[in-house]
Design a protein around this motif. Structure first.
Motif, PDB file in Angstrom:
ATOM      1  N   VAL A  77       0.750  -1.186  -0.076  1.00 37.21           N
ATOM      2  CA  VAL A  77      -0.021  -0.014   0.036  1.00 37.21           C
ATOM      3  C   VAL A  77       0.791   1.170   0.050  1.00 37.21           C
ATOM      4  O   VAL A  77       0.622   2.182  -0.919  1.00 37.21           O
ATOM      5  CB  VAL A  77      -0.916   0.096   1.232  1.00 37.21           C
ATOM      6  N   CYS A  78       1.920   1.182   0.830  1.00 36.01           N
ATOM      7  CA  CYS A  78       2.833   2.504   0.830  1.00 36.01           C
ATOM      8  C   CYS A  78       3.535   2.712  -0.691  1.00 36.01           C
ATOM      9  O   CYS A  78       3.772   3.648  -1.096  1.00 36.01           O
ATOM     10  CB  CYS A  78       3.819   2.064   1.703  1.00 36.01           C
ATOM     11  N   LEU A  79       3.745   1.393  -1.187  1.00 33.15           N
ATOM     12  CA  LEU A  79       4.452   1.756  -2.593  1.00 33.15           C
ATOM     13  C   LEU A  79       3.517   2.139  -3.460  1.00 33.15           C
ATOM     14  O   LEU A  79       3.783   3.070  -4.476  1.00 33.15           O
ATOM     15  CB  LEU A  79       5.189   0.444  -3.044  1.00 33.15           C
ATOM     16  N   LEU A  80       2.112   1.749  -3.370  1.00 41.38           N
ATOM     17  CA  LEU A  80       1.304   2.314  -4.391  1.00 41.38           C
ATOM     18  C   LEU A  80       1.137   3.842  -4.103  1.00 41.38           C
ATOM     19  O   LEU A  80       0.737   4.416  -5.000  1.00 41.38           O
ATOM     20  CB  LEU A  80       0.040   1.372  -4.160  1.00 41.38           C
ATOM     21  N   ILE A  81       1.289   4.157  -2.939  1.00 39.48           N
ATOM     22  CA  ILE A  81       1.137   5.637  -2.778  1.00 39.48           C
ATOM     23  C   ILE A  81       2.156   6.609  -2.959  1.00 39.48           C
ATOM     24  O   ILE A  81       2.119   7.508  -3.686  1.00 39.48           O
ATOM     25  CB  ILE A  81       0.699   6.034  -1.097  1.00 39.48           C
ATOM     26  N   LEU A  82       3.444   6.145  -2.671  1.00 40.97           N
ATOM     27  CA  LEU A  82       4.541   6.821  -2.705  1.00 40.97           C
ATOM     28  C   LEU A  82       5.251   6.923  -4.160  1.00 40.97           C
ATOM     29  O   LEU A  82       5.975   7.966  -4.474  1.00 40.97           O
ATOM     30  CB  LEU A  82       5.372   6.483  -1.606  1.00 40.97           C
ATOM     31  N   LEU A  83       5.123   5.825  -4.704  1.00 41.92           N
ATOM     32  CA  LEU A  83       5.968   5.638  -5.966  1.00 41.92           C
ATOM     33  C   LEU A  83       5.496   6.409  -7.177  1.00 41.92           C
ATOM     34  O   LEU A  83       4.135   6.516  -7.279  1.00 41.92           O
ATOM     35  CB  LEU A  83       6.190   4.326  -6.381  1.00 41.92           C
ATOM     36  N   PRO A  84       6.242   6.970  -7.988  1.00 40.32           N
ATOM     37  CA  PRO A  84       5.715   7.511  -9.382  1.00 40.32           C
ATOM     38  C   PRO A  84       4.900   6.464 -10.006  1.00 40.32           C
ATOM     39  O   PRO A  84       5.105   5.332  -9.659  1.00 40.32           O
ATOM     40  CB  PRO A  84       6.801   7.884  -9.794  1.00 40.32           C
ATOM     41  N   TYR A 130      -0.177  15.639  -2.455  1.00 40.35           N
ATOM     42  CA  TYR A 130      -1.280  14.591  -2.076  1.00 40.35           C
ATOM     43  C   TYR A 130      -0.712  13.093  -1.624  1.00 40.35           C
ATOM     44  O   TYR A 130      -0.970  12.536  -0.690  1.00 40.35           O
ATOM     45  CB  TYR A 130      -2.094  14.348  -3.358  1.00 40.35           C
ATOM     46  N   ARG A 131       0.593  12.590  -2.256  1.00 40.63           N
ATOM     47  CA  ARG A 131       1.088  11.265  -1.700  1.00 40.63           C
ATOM     48  C   ARG A 131       1.458  11.408  -0.333  1.00 40.63           C
ATOM     49  O   ARG A 131       1.295  10.580   0.582  1.00 40.63           O
ATOM     50  CB  ARG A 131       2.142  11.008  -2.816  1.00 40.63           C
ATOM     51  N   VAL A 132       2.136  12.532  -0.097  1.00 42.22           N
ATOM     52  CA  VAL A 132       2.899  12.634   1.059  1.00 42.22           C
ATOM     53  C   VAL A 132       1.485  12.938   2.536  1.00 42.22           C
ATOM     54  O   VAL A 132       1.710  12.146   3.324  1.00 42.22           O
ATOM     55  CB  VAL A 132       3.672  13.964   1.401  1.00 42.22           C
ATOM     56  N   GLN A 133       0.646  13.573   1.903  1.00 45.20           N
ATOM     57  CA  GLN A 133      -0.636  13.690   2.670  1.00 45.20           C
ATOM     58  C   GLN A 133      -1.412  12.265   3.064  1.00 45.20           C
ATOM     59  O   GLN A 133      -1.672  11.854   4.156  1.00 45.20           O
ATOM     60  CB  GLN A 133      -1.549  14.617   2.314  1.00 45.20           C
ATOM     61  N   LEU A 134      -1.550  11.705   2.038  1.00 38.12           N
ATOM     62  CA  LEU A 134      -2.231  10.243   1.902  1.00 38.12           C
ATOM     63  C   LEU A 134      -1.251   9.352   2.914  1.00 38.12           C
ATOM     64  O   LEU A 134      -1.764   8.585   3.807  1.00 38.12           O
ATOM     65  CB  LEU A 134      -2.229   9.572   0.637  1.00 38.12           C
ATOM     66  N   ILE A 139       0.747   9.992   5.350  1.00 35.03           N
ATOM     67  CA  ILE A 139       0.526  10.488   6.851  1.00 35.03           C
ATOM     68  C   ILE A 139      -0.704   9.895   7.258  1.00 35.03           C
ATOM     69  O   ILE A 139      -0.641   9.566   8.384  1.00 35.03           O
ATOM     70  CB  ILE A 139       0.841  12.032   6.963  1.00 35.03           C
ATOM     71  N   ILE A 140      -1.524  10.133   6.492  1.00 31.73           N
ATOM     72  CA  ILE A 140      -2.964   9.590   7.015  1.00 31.73           C
ATOM     73  C   ILE A 140      -2.942   8.172   7.110  1.00 31.73           C
ATOM     74  O   ILE A 140      -3.519   7.751   8.441  1.00 31.73           O
ATOM     75  CB  ILE A 140      -4.100  10.258   5.940  1.00 31.73           C
ATOM     76  N   LEU A 141      -2.542   7.357   6.205  1.00 34.26           N
ATOM     77  CA  LEU A 141      -2.285   6.053   6.609  1.00 34.26           C
ATOM     78  C   LEU A 141      -1.616   5.781   7.820  1.00 34.26           C
ATOM     79  O   LEU A 141      -1.759   4.784   8.463  1.00 34.26           O
ATOM     80  CB  LEU A 141      -1.778   5.577   5.378  1.00 34.26           C
ATOM     81  N   THR A 142      -0.479   6.480   7.860  1.00 34.14           N
ATOM     82  CA  THR A 142       0.465   6.176   9.072  1.00 34.14           C
ATOM     83  C   THR A 142      -0.118   6.383  10.417  1.00 34.14           C
ATOM     84  O   THR A 142      -0.119   5.484  11.137  1.00 34.14           O
ATOM     85  CB  THR A 142       1.765   6.906   8.856  1.00 34.14           C
ATOM     86  N   VAL A 143      -0.816   7.361  10.366  1.00 32.93           N
ATOM     87  CA  VAL A 143      -1.490   8.085  11.682  1.00 32.93           C
ATOM     88  C   VAL A 143      -2.723   6.861  11.986  1.00 32.93           C
ATOM     89  O   VAL A 143      -2.780   6.504  12.971  1.00 32.93           O
ATOM     90  CB  VAL A 143      -2.237   9.391  11.514  1.00 32.93           C
ATOM     91  N   TYR A 144      -3.442   6.458  10.843  1.00 32.02           N
ATOM     92  CA  TYR A 144      -4.392   5.685  11.030  1.00 32.02           C
ATOM     93  C   TYR A 144      -3.948   4.192  11.583  1.00 32.02           C
ATOM     94  O   TYR A 144      -4.595   3.696  12.624  1.00 32.02           O
ATOM     95  CB  TYR A 144      -5.464   5.250   9.805  1.00 32.02           C
ATOM     96  N   VAL A 145      -2.835   3.652  11.025  1.00 31.30           N
ATOM     97  CA  VAL A 145      -2.360   2.424  11.744  1.00 31.30           C
ATOM     98  C   VAL A 145      -1.701   2.409  12.959  1.00 31.30           C
ATOM     99  O   VAL A 145      -1.938   1.711  13.719  1.00 31.30           O
ATOM    100  CB  VAL A 145      -0.997   1.922  10.403  1.00 31.30           C
ATOM    101  N   LEU A 146      -0.872   3.482  13.097  1.00 29.74           N
ATOM    102  CA  LEU A 146      -0.483   3.772  14.588  1.00 29.74           C
ATOM    103  C   LEU A 146      -1.712   3.918  15.601  1.00 29.74           C
ATOM    104  O   LEU A 146      -1.633   3.507  16.713  1.00 29.74           O
ATOM    105  CB  LEU A 146       0.375   4.927  14.807  1.00 29.74           C
ATOM    106  N   ALA A 147      -2.712   4.747  15.088  1.00 32.54           N
ATOM    107  CA  ALA A 147      -4.105   4.629  16.126  1.00 32.54           C
ATOM    108  C   ALA A 147      -4.522   3.393  16.231  1.00 32.54           C
ATOM    109  O   ALA A 147      -5.082   3.282  17.541  1.00 32.54           O
ATOM    110  CB  ALA A 147      -5.052   5.859  15.673  1.00 32.54           C
TER     111      ALA A 147
END
Length: 190
Positions: free
Chosen positions: A20-27, A122-126, A128-136
């Protein structure tokens, strides 16, 4: 046994998070086009070479891996063409039949043709949201479901149960002349 010690589940969980992180962060890549995330027409056409993943994607319902990508730009082009049913065709190299704006070769977020490419912000924001959600989620499980929160809830439930049971026995005390219900039932059976 704690789920952390179940290695197969943990490996699947980590692989899923990394994917999921690769789908979000990679070009845009062919891998992303299989999932129709952060993809453009050029990478979609290149993904034709991923035969195993292309077959899997068609079974999963995404379809058209290796074909023209149907991104939001198509709506603008359909309006300009006055044809809401027009879709790009591989025979026409996925290009519209007449000149439209923005042109096919106009870059958007570094992508060519119809696309759903994410901007860098948008990639960075998405992410961060994913990371915060997983940590929460992990915090909630650790401290609420397995930690002090759960202990507190169990203690409150235990006190309520004890209090309810005491209320029930105080309100229904038997007198000397009254026989318990079980004894009355036994006499009726004899």
């Amino acid at each position: 046994r704690n789920i952390v010690h179940n290695w197969s589940i943990m490996v699947i969980y980590l692989v899923t998070l990394v994917a999921v992180c690769l789908l979000i962060l990679l070009p845009p890549t062919q891998f992303q086009c299989v999932f129709r995330v952060n993809c453009d027409t050029a990478k979609s056409l290149e993904s034709r070479e991923l035969t195993v993943l292309a077959v899997w994607s068609k079974v999963g319902g995404a379809g058209l891996v290796g074909g023209c990508f149907f991104g939001p730009r198509l709506v603008t082009w359909q309006d300009q063409l006055n044809d809401q049913t027009w879709l790009p065709d591989l025979e026409d190299q996925c290009r519209p039949p007449v000149a439209v704006r923005p042109t096919f070769d106009t870059l958007e977020q570094g992508c060519v043709g119809p696309n759903n490419c994410f901007s860098g912000m948008y990639r960075v924001q998405l992410f961060i949201i994913l990371t915060v959600y997983v940590l929460a989620n992990h915090f909630f499980v650790k401290f609420m479901l397995h930690g002090p929160g759960a202990r507190h809830v169990r203690e409150v439930q235990k006190r309520r149960r004890t209090h309810t049971m005491e209320q029930g026995t105080v309100g229904h005390e038997t007198s000397k002349h009254e026989k318990p219900v079980a004894d009355n039932d036994e006499q009726g059976l004899r």
